[in-house]
Design an enzyme around this catalytic site. Structure first.
Site, PDB file in Angstrom:
ATOM      1  CG  HIS A  36      -0.725  -0.657   2.618  1.00 53.29           C
ATOM      2  ND1 HIS A  36       0.097   1.119   3.281  1.00 53.29           N
ATOM      3  CD2 HIS A  36      -0.528  -0.801   3.077  1.00 53.29           C
ATOM      4  CE1 HIS A  36       0.150   0.488   4.154  1.00 53.29           C
ATOM      5  NE2 HIS A  36       0.360  -0.255   4.060  1.00 53.29           N
ATOM      6  CG  ASP A  74      -3.177   4.546   2.340  1.00 49.94           C
ATOM      7  OD1 ASP A  74      -2.120   3.183   1.710  1.00 49.94           O
ATOM      8  OD2 ASP A  74      -4.070   4.064   3.510  1.00 49.94           O
ATOM      9  CG  ASP A  96       2.840   0.150   7.841  1.00 51.92           C
ATOM     10  OD1 ASP A  96       2.315  -0.477   6.727  1.00 51.92           O
ATOM     11  OD2 ASP A  96       2.526   0.582   8.822  1.00 51.92           O
ATOM     12  CD  GLU A 151      -3.198  -1.453   5.501  1.00 46.99           C
ATOM     13  OE1 GLU A 151      -3.225  -2.331   6.285  1.00 46.99           O
ATOM     14  OE2 GLU A 151      -2.400  -0.670   6.147  1.00 46.99           O
ATOM     15  CD  GLU A 152      -1.531   2.345   7.523  1.00 49.25           C
ATOM     16  OE1 GLU A 152      -2.002   1.690   8.569  1.00 49.25           O
ATOM     17  OE2 GLU A 152      -0.128   1.832   7.251  1.00 49.25           O
ATOM     18  CG  ASP A 167       1.101  -4.319   5.088  1.00 47.82           C
ATOM     19  OD1 ASP A 167       2.207  -3.662   5.340  1.00 47.82           O
ATOM     20  OD2 ASP A 167      -0.115  -3.750   4.885  1.00 47.82           O
ATOM     21  CG  HIS A 199       0.907   2.182  12.667  1.00 47.93           C
ATOM     22  ND1 HIS A 199      -0.659   1.866  12.850  1.00 47.93           N
ATOM     23  CD2 HIS A 199       0.865   1.604  11.670  1.00 47.93           C
ATOM     24  CE1 HIS A 199      -1.518   0.688  11.641  1.00 47.93           C
ATOM     25  NE2 HIS A 199       0.296   0.807  10.760  1.00 47.93           N
TER      26      HIS A 199
END
Lengths: 417, 417
Positions: free
Chosen positions: B62, B64, B96, B130-131, B159, B407
């Site tokens: 991903h 994003d 990520d 995705e997030e 991922d 994150h």
């Protein structure tokens, strides 16, 4: 715009009304509200009569009220008293508690108009912070117990209502409360239940186990010994509770609550004469809501026990803590537990005291019926404060009805009240 | 100010990078986010190679990322990639999942530079939501399953991360989840525990009883039959879990959670190979917090069961509901109960498949060691979507390390990764 009276202006207004009928008024400043720069409104103290042959009655009312605004759905402007055609007084405070307060002043006027001597010395204690928790009242009572209130024989609190709209009553008892906080701590922070479920110890599991061990779904408290000192209900009380004129809706306060009892007397006994244990909340003690699928690391469970005569708060606390600790130990949990208790006593007066006899006789004279001797399920902390600090008989004298809309819209006081 | 790329500009940036190495790119619009007027960023689809003799691998990443700002405590501007002296790549998305995404393009460049043919046809599926929960991905997979993805043989999702910083790994299983909402309703509104405690039926009492009947303080689920179809742990797995190089801190993710197990293998089995039941919340279902001593009228209890192979969600749901209903009936409560379940399946792949064998061999070639075959306790819904919709073997190929700061602040990707 209506003129808005500050609390201090309101105390002056009350003092002026009192002085107009000859009451000797003293404003007692209460200092600032703890932790703030806000001046508390003063206690309005007053004396009327000083005859050593007469009993001296301390009268308590409060001159502050709940907030109100026309937009909330009032028929009339809440801060203008409107008298409806049937004589009903409408407006904020008519029932709670400006109406009863003014009633005492009207009473003196009435005695004066017919030229009859008021048969008691009256000492007034009118408060301006009742709706906010009576900040400063207890300290003031302690300061004045041997001074301004030194010659007080009995106390009369005019800030309660009948048990139902249809049933005149005088409450002689109020339940106490012991509020508990049970804190259970596991991890240092909330954990993801995917990553850690089954791997780490979960405080919520202990919490629901402990909560479930306290009381059953029929309201029976499961803590051994809790009922040991509960004052038995007499047959006379049971019979009198059967006869009380209380509608189903009054009995359940419009909550739609599902009764645990199949008749009025048992329901009232459960509310007035028996202890109860209610589970209030289980809250995450760490800041931030966390994901809905997280494992909370630290929880606070809140419950309270309503106590009745002659339960002893200290003894109850011992058996409650023992029960919780035993239960927790039986779980084999790796978490930590902590218990805090905040007790406030029950209140119970002897209705044979002349203070009560006078109230019963007065009710009979005005209404032609005897008031029912009742209780209330909740507590009124100031009643207990007066009783504990002044050590005198305390009477709770109802003026209004339960549907007067106290704390709600369209507050009123019926002409008959 | 840094130039801010919109999601749609970001998709163009990715497409340009892909086209530069000869990938045939298609942007697939996903329409608007349900219930909003916001255009979703497109799926960036791509094809590289079309040799019928080669296997065709669908690669998912991903483009994003999570939000980030220098003020959160980053050493370097998070949206500028900074290469530290040791070759470590720093910045939001390095691990990520922009880093792994670009890794695939770099890989094609590297093959081209040394003049070696890439030994597989590659189909790319790069997502931009995705997030935020992969809005629109599932529908797009369903639409393209027999079209763009028709010739796909296997799927590779890049991922995930190693099981610990020290332990190379490939996860072959993910637990599923069945999320439960149990609603218990008593009165129409919260009631005062003074007035009604002992008199009315309290939903919280039933709730804690039901919650307490589900699982014990040692993590054992108490619902009869729940363990019936759990895949047994083989002796080989148990031995391999003992050998894994996972620090105590990695094992407990820094939560400070108190372990229910006294060795690593048992802890990992509890997390990966056994179902678990976590109690998340008991929430007041009516608006407004209510007084802390109120009796809540309506509550929602939230718990979830993490499922493992070969538990069947429908069968589990039947026994869970029966257990709760039986328990509720045994309480003799006057309240009402309602149960809702939201299941999402576990994921488990055969590591003997050539898709996994290729990943194991590649790891051995690069690192000189075999990756550990592990599981994860949580679920990755997209892995299940790819598996269910395309019906192909799905490989979760780790690129980064668990402490990469995904994150979080100071996200990085080590040069060795």
């Amino acid at each position: 715009m209506l003129p808005v009276l500050t609390p201090s202006q309101m105390s002056e207004w009350v003092a002026a009304k009192m002085r107009a009928v000859g009451i000797d008024v003293t404003l007692k400043p209460l200092g600032k509200q703890t932790g703030t720069d806000l001046e508390l409104p003063p206690l309005v103290l007053g004396r009327y009569g000083n005859d050593p042959q007469k009993p001296t009655v301390l009268v308590y009312c409060h001159y502050d009220v709940q907030p109100a605004s026309l937009e909330d759905g009032w028929k009339h402007e809440p801060f203008v008293m409107t008298v409806e055609d049937n004589g009903r007084l409408c407006g904020r405070g008519t029932s709670d508690d400006k109406g009863p307060l003014i009633g005492w002043i009207n009473m003196i006027e009435a005695f004066q108009e017919v030229g009859v001597d008021v048969p008691a010395n009256l000492v007034f204690c009118f408060e301006g912070m009742e709706e906010n928790g009576s900040f400063g009242l207890r300290e003031a009572l302690e300061e004045e117990a041997d001074k301004y209130f030194a010659d007080v024989d009995v106390v009369c609190i005019a800030d309660v209502v009948w048990v139902s709209d249809e049933q005149l009553s005088i409450p002689q008892g109020l339940r106490g409360i012991i509020f508990y906080l049970v804190t259970i701590t596991g991890a240092k922070q909330d954990a993801h239940s995917g990553g850690f479920g089954g791997q780490i110890s979960e405080p919520m599991i202990d919490m629901v186990n402990i909560m479930a061990s306290l009381v059953d779904s029929n309201g029976k408290i499961l803590i051994p010994g809790i009922y040991d000192n509960v004052q038995p209900v007499t047959e006379k009380e049971y019979e009198s509770y059967k006869e009380l004129n209380i509608s189903e809706d009054s009995l359940y306060g419009g909550t739609g609550g599902r009764s645990l009892h199949d008749n009025q007397a048992d329901a009232l006994i459960a509310r007035w004469k028996k202890p109860s244990l209610s589970l209030h909340r289980i809250e995450n003690a760490l800041p931030g809501a966390g994901a809905v699928t997280s494992i909370p690391a630290k929880l606070v469970g809140k419950f309270s026990i309503r106590t009745v005569p002659f339960m002893k708060a200290e003894e109850i606390d011992v058996i409650v803590r023992k029960h919780i600790q035993d239960r927790f130990a039986s779980l084999g949990s790796k978490n930590d537990i902590e218990i805090e208790a905040y007790p406030s006593d029950w209140f119970y007066e002897d209705a044979g005291h002349w203070n009560y006899e006078a109230a019963i006789r007065a009710t009979r004279n005005v209404w032609g019926v005897d008031p029912a001797m009742t209780c209330e399920g909740g507590s009124i902390p100031i009643a207990l404060d007066f009783k504990k600090i002044l050590k005198k008989n305390v009477l709770l004298l109802p003026v209004g009805r339960p549907t007067d809309g106290q704390h709600s819209t369209n507050e009123k006081l019926d002409k008959s009240n």
